[in-house]
Design an enzyme around this catalytic site. Sequence first.
Site, PDB file in Angstrom:
ATOM      1  N   GLU A   1       0.839  -1.200   0.000  1.00  0.00           N
ATOM      2  CA  GLU A   1       0.000   0.000   0.000  1.00  0.00           C
ATOM      3  C   GLU A   1       0.874   1.251   0.000  1.00  0.00           C
ATOM      4  O   GLU A   1       2.010   1.233   0.490  1.00  0.00           O
ATOM      5  CB  GLU A   1      -0.882  -0.032   1.273  1.00  0.00           C
ATOM      6  CG  GLU A   1      -1.767   1.184   1.434  1.00  0.00           C
ATOM      7  CD  GLU A   1      -2.848   1.008   2.501  1.00  0.00           C
ATOM      8  OE1 GLU A   1      -2.765   0.046   3.285  1.00  0.00           O
ATOM      9  OE2 GLU A   1      -3.768   1.846   2.543  1.00  0.00           O
TER      10      GLU A   1
ATOM     11  N   ASN B   1     -12.299  -1.511  -0.784  1.00  0.00           N
ATOM     12  CA  ASN B   1     -11.544  -2.070   0.347  1.00  0.00           C
ATOM     13  C   ASN B   1     -12.217  -1.594   1.629  1.00  0.00           C
ATOM     14  O   ASN B   1     -12.510  -0.396   1.778  1.00  0.00           O
ATOM     15  CB  ASN B   1     -10.095  -1.553   0.313  1.00  0.00           C
ATOM     16  CG  ASN B   1      -9.361  -1.871   1.616  1.00  0.00           C
ATOM     17  OD1 ASN B   1      -8.986  -3.017   1.847  1.00  0.00           O
ATOM     18  ND2 ASN B   1      -9.166  -0.869   2.472  1.00  0.00           N
ATOM     19  N   GLU B   2     -12.485  -2.502   2.524  1.00  0.00           N
ATOM     20  CA  GLU B   2     -13.057  -2.157   3.839  1.00  0.00           C
ATOM     21  C   GLU B   2     -14.116  -1.057   3.692  1.00  0.00           C
ATOM     22  O   GLU B   2     -14.053  -0.009   4.363  1.00  0.00           O
ATOM     23  CB  GLU B   2     -11.949  -1.769   4.817  1.00  0.00           C
ATOM     24  CG  GLU B   2     -11.010  -2.933   5.083  1.00  0.00           C
ATOM     25  CD  GLU B   2     -10.088  -2.773   6.298  1.00  0.00           C
ATOM     26  OE1 GLU B   2     -10.049  -1.698   6.901  1.00  0.00           O
ATOM     27  OE2 GLU B   2      -9.415  -3.780   6.637  1.00  0.00           O
TER      28      GLU B   2
ATOM     29  N   TYR C   1      -6.549  -9.415  11.289  1.00  0.00           N
ATOM     30  CA  TYR C   1      -5.209  -9.168  11.834  1.00  0.00           C
ATOM     31  C   TYR C   1      -5.076  -9.815  13.207  1.00  0.00           C
ATOM     32  O   TYR C   1      -6.064  -9.974  13.929  1.00  0.00           O
ATOM     33  CB  TYR C   1      -4.972  -7.656  11.986  1.00  0.00           C
ATOM     34  CG  TYR C   1      -4.737  -6.945  10.666  1.00  0.00           C
ATOM     35  CD1 TYR C   1      -3.466  -6.876  10.119  1.00  0.00           C
ATOM     36  CD2 TYR C   1      -5.789  -6.347   9.974  1.00  0.00           C
ATOM     37  CE1 TYR C   1      -3.236  -6.223   8.915  1.00  0.00           C
ATOM     38  CE2 TYR C   1      -5.563  -5.688   8.757  1.00  0.00           C
ATOM     39  CZ  TYR C   1      -4.288  -5.631   8.234  1.00  0.00           C
ATOM     40  OH  TYR C   1      -4.065  -4.992   7.039  1.00  0.00           O
TER      41      TYR C   1
ATOM     42  N   GLU D   1      -6.070  -9.360   3.556  1.00  0.00           N
ATOM     43  CA  GLU D   1      -5.234  -8.675   4.553  1.00  0.00           C
ATOM     44  C   GLU D   1      -5.176  -9.550   5.791  1.00  0.00           C
ATOM     45  O   GLU D   1      -6.226  -9.850   6.389  1.00  0.00           O
ATOM     46  CB  GLU D   1      -5.793  -7.286   4.914  1.00  0.00           C
ATOM     47  CG  GLU D   1      -5.587  -6.257   3.821  1.00  0.00           C
ATOM     48  CD  GLU D   1      -5.981  -4.838   4.227  1.00  0.00           C
ATOM     49  OE1 GLU D   1      -5.868  -4.494   5.414  1.00  0.00           O
ATOM     50  OE2 GLU D   1      -6.401  -4.081   3.322  1.00  0.00           O
TER      51      GLU D   1
ATOM     52  N   GLN E   1       2.171  -6.206   5.526  1.00  0.00           N
ATOM     53  CA  GLN E   1       2.312  -5.850   4.127  1.00  0.00           C
ATOM     54  C   GLN E   1       3.721  -6.241   3.681  1.00  0.00           C
ATOM     55  O   GLN E   1       4.558  -6.568   4.510  1.00  0.00           O
ATOM     56  CB  GLN E   1       2.068  -4.365   3.941  1.00  0.00           C
ATOM     57  CG  GLN E   1       0.657  -3.909   4.331  1.00  0.00           C
ATOM     58  CD  GLN E   1       0.338  -2.505   3.830  1.00  0.00           C
ATOM     59  OE1 GLN E   1       1.085  -1.867   3.110  1.00  0.00           O
ATOM     60  NE2 GLN E   1      -0.819  -2.001   4.266  1.00  0.00           N
TER      61      GLN E   1
HETATM   62  O1  AHR Z   1      -2.898  -2.649   6.268  1.00  0.00           O
HETATM   63  C1  AHR Z   1      -3.217  -1.441   6.894  1.00  0.00           C
HETATM   64  C2  AHR Z   1      -4.691  -1.099   6.788  1.00  0.00           C
HETATM   65  O2  AHR Z   1      -5.451  -2.057   7.457  1.00  0.00           O
HETATM   66  C3  AHR Z   1      -5.284  -1.092   5.401  1.00  0.00           C
HETATM   67  O3  AHR Z   1      -5.054   0.101   4.734  1.00  0.00           O
HETATM   68  C4  AHR Z   1      -6.743  -1.276   5.669  1.00  0.00           C
HETATM   69  O4  AHR Z   1      -7.400  -1.944   4.631  1.00  0.00           O
HETATM   70  C5  AHR Z   1      -6.767  -2.088   6.954  1.00  0.00           C
HETATM   71  O5  AHR Z   1      -7.620  -1.543   7.902  1.00  0.00           O
END
Ligand code: AHR
Length: 532
Positions: free
Chosen positions: A60, A206-207, A280, A335, A384
């Site tokens: 990103e 995205n999100e 995450y 992600e 990432q």
């Molecule tokens: O990876 C960091 C951020 O995490 C991304 O930009 C977003 O999609 C997620 O909340």
Amino acid sequence: MKEITQPFRGISRYLLFISVLTICCTDSAAAQNSTPLQITVDPDQTGPVINKHIFGQFAEHLGKGIYEGVWVGPDSEIPNTRGLRDDVIEALKKLKVPNVRWPGGCFADEYHWRDGIGAPEERQKRLNASWAGRVEPNTFGTHEYFDFLNLIGAEAFISANVGSGTVQEAADWLEYLTATGSTLAEERAKNGHPEPYEVGFWGIGNEVWGCGGPFTAEEYLKELKQFSNFSTNYNPEMPTKHVAVGPDGDGFGEYTEVIMKEWAQKSWAWNIQGLSLHRYTRNGWPPNIIATDFNEAQYAAVIHETLGMDGYISRNKVIMDKYDPEVQVGIYVDEWGTWYKATEGSPEGYLEQQNSIRDAIVAALNFNIFIRHADRVKGANIAQMINVLQAMILTKQEKMILTPTYHAFRMYVPFQNATRLDIEFDAGSYESGEVTLPGIDAVAAQDDKGRIIIALTNVNPKEPTTIELSLAGISIKNVVGETLYASTIDAINTFEDPENVSPNPLSPDISEGKITVKLKPQSVTILTVEKE
Ligand code: AHR
């Protein structure tokens, strides 16, 4: 009897049990150590192909993820090819990166592709609103992204701007990329690329429930249908998969139900081939886990949270199976990874963090979960690739180091497009305070040359674990191994000591048709077995 962590229960293909020794003895780690754990792989019982896109990357426009991490510019003193740094390219080639998701993340929904084409000196400078308002020079744009993909041999996974863009802007971008004969195609040629590009994946936002919207699931559905209908790929060489936004680990679970229900009764005018899930390892919000100098309890907490990926995928699979029993829509966990408290002194909004042997274990356990769900999970992207969150590579101007996570990705390369094999094993157990975890984890696959690959993770940071591996009905010609281990629980690589955590060869014993291997504590091991 002690609790076994949820992901290791109820997987019909696995015979998991706490041994009598573990139940009767207080020191389960010692019990696990004294009695070899038995693993059986049956090469005749095959599962699905493990889609190589499970090992995808995510880059990103955030912190030093692109600028410095990938792009230094053609005038830089850092050796580069047309502005793309050579050391990073060489390192990534070894991972056989299947795709790189770009340009975000949250940044995707503020990105206007026209800002990043044409003469570099004329490109629009903007402020990166998602990530601390830093100047975005747009010198890395569409053509630089594809040049980079081409140099590392990866496919494109582009996230289109739904939040602040229009259906027409997204449609134009895909036409610019893939068409022949149109004005947009001529513009692409003028900008240096007459041939159409191949776009493997087209993320529709995205999100979108958060930074990419915000939309309710029903509101997004309306956007999704239009973006899908009008985003046309004109390059017959490479069909583009549309990936819809789904939930994340902390919520928005209704997205899967709402999208899949509508998909089941869709008209010809729209379609998706993928649903994105985000998750995450970060222990809530704001991220509060420390990346270095952590203790055993903090190690165990991270592993425990990571294993929740299994239940998360399973819950979404149940909904998808209801509306899509033929599995036409894959799950893309686009992600995932550890999200720790940022490195002290690092710039705000750069999401910089160190990466230890614990991260390599997190990576291996996530790979194993994706592999177990390979019937539905068709892709995943770690967050990432460089300098951001659970990165493969860290850079400091001209210097570059590989992280333990990089090594885990490199060691799992043989699993790309291999066929999963059934495996049965006694996971043993490992306890830290109130947390009880499986002692080991294992997956197996067969590659296109008929070799059997087995990945073994010793979760236990205190004790080595001996494994006895049987391959039903197979006579073994040769076995080679490689292991990633570090003697301290929080070992990292630094610019001063870049190889502190790096893989070493391992020689397993073969006797009476069984392979015996001693796994070091907190280690990831790959065995490759050649049959007679
Ligand atoms: O990876 C960091 C951020 O995490 C991304 O930009 C977003 O999609 C997620 O909340």
